[in-house]
Write an enzyme that holds these catalytic residues in place. Structure first.
Site: not given
Ligand code: E4P
Length: 218
Positions: A87
């Protein structure tokens, strides 16, 4: 549509896996910190523990912001398990890293996507997934679902194989609306996934069936 769970909590990942509908896991540094995972060795071990539970892709986020640092981290993370997807944030160095990782056959998830232009750049660099954060857009009075729609149109226009991984999902209606739009994947907390099960008429109907079954089930 693929279902990923958006957590680093092993019990929740196991619960979703046991439900039989899980296709993968996404994590980020905040989710790891929430589980109290500190120190590089513990972080790597935790990713391994996640990979051992789930049948599917596990996104592990780099924390470097320079290209060499991202590539070095990616190399270490890939050694953990073939399920690992790297990522990478949508910054200029992130795009460069995605291009290099893609050329080596390493799968990537371009994260922190808040505009269709960012998603287009990530797709051009060869990202396996783009992660538009729809809940965080909703939080600032911008239509997160509209972003998913825009990216779907753009990717379809040019046949990009990059998968749209709708992230920052807050509840079941986000999941349903992403499915209507045609997001390839939704990553959501466990409670948003299990909320899809609920309907008061199901509860009422089941209670009635069980009550009536007592009449013949003697
Ligand atoms: C996923 O890859 C993201 O890091 C995540 O969905 C972020 O979500 P949040 O806005 O609830 O922190």
């Amino acid at each position: 549509m693929k279902f990923f769970i958006d957590t680093a909590n092993l019990a929740q990942i196991k619960e979703a896996q046991d439900l039989g509908v899980l296709d993968g896991v996404t994590t980020n540094p905040s989710l790891m910190a929430k589980e109290g995972i500190v120190g590089k060795d513990n972080v790597l071990a935790h990713y391994k523990a996640i990979c051992d539970i789930v049948d599917g892709d596990v996104s592990a986020e780099v924390i470097s912001t320079d290209v060499d640092g991202m590539l070095k981290e990616a190399e270490e993370l890939c050694k953990i398990d073939p399920k690992i997807v790297i990522k990478v944030p949508i910054i200029a160095n992130g795009i460069k890293a995605i291009k290099k990782l893609t050329s080596k056959g390493i799968r990537t998830n371009c994260t922190l996507i808040f505009s269709s232009g960012q998603a287009l750049l990530a797709a051009k660099a060869g990202a396996t997934y783009v992660s538009p954060f729809l809940g965080r857009l909703d939080d600032v009075s911008t239509d997160g679902l509209n972003l998913i729609e825009e990216i779907r149109i753009i990717f379809d226009n040019y046949g990009y194989q990059t998968e749209i991984l709708a992230a920052s999902v807050r509840g079941p209606m986000h999941i349903i609306n992403c499915a209507k739009i045609g997001a390839d994947v939704v990553t959501a907390p466990l409670n948003a996934i299990t909320a899809l099960l609920n309907h008061p008429l199901t509860d009422k109907g089941l209670a009635q069936f069980l009550e009536d079954s007592k009449k013949f089930n003697v």
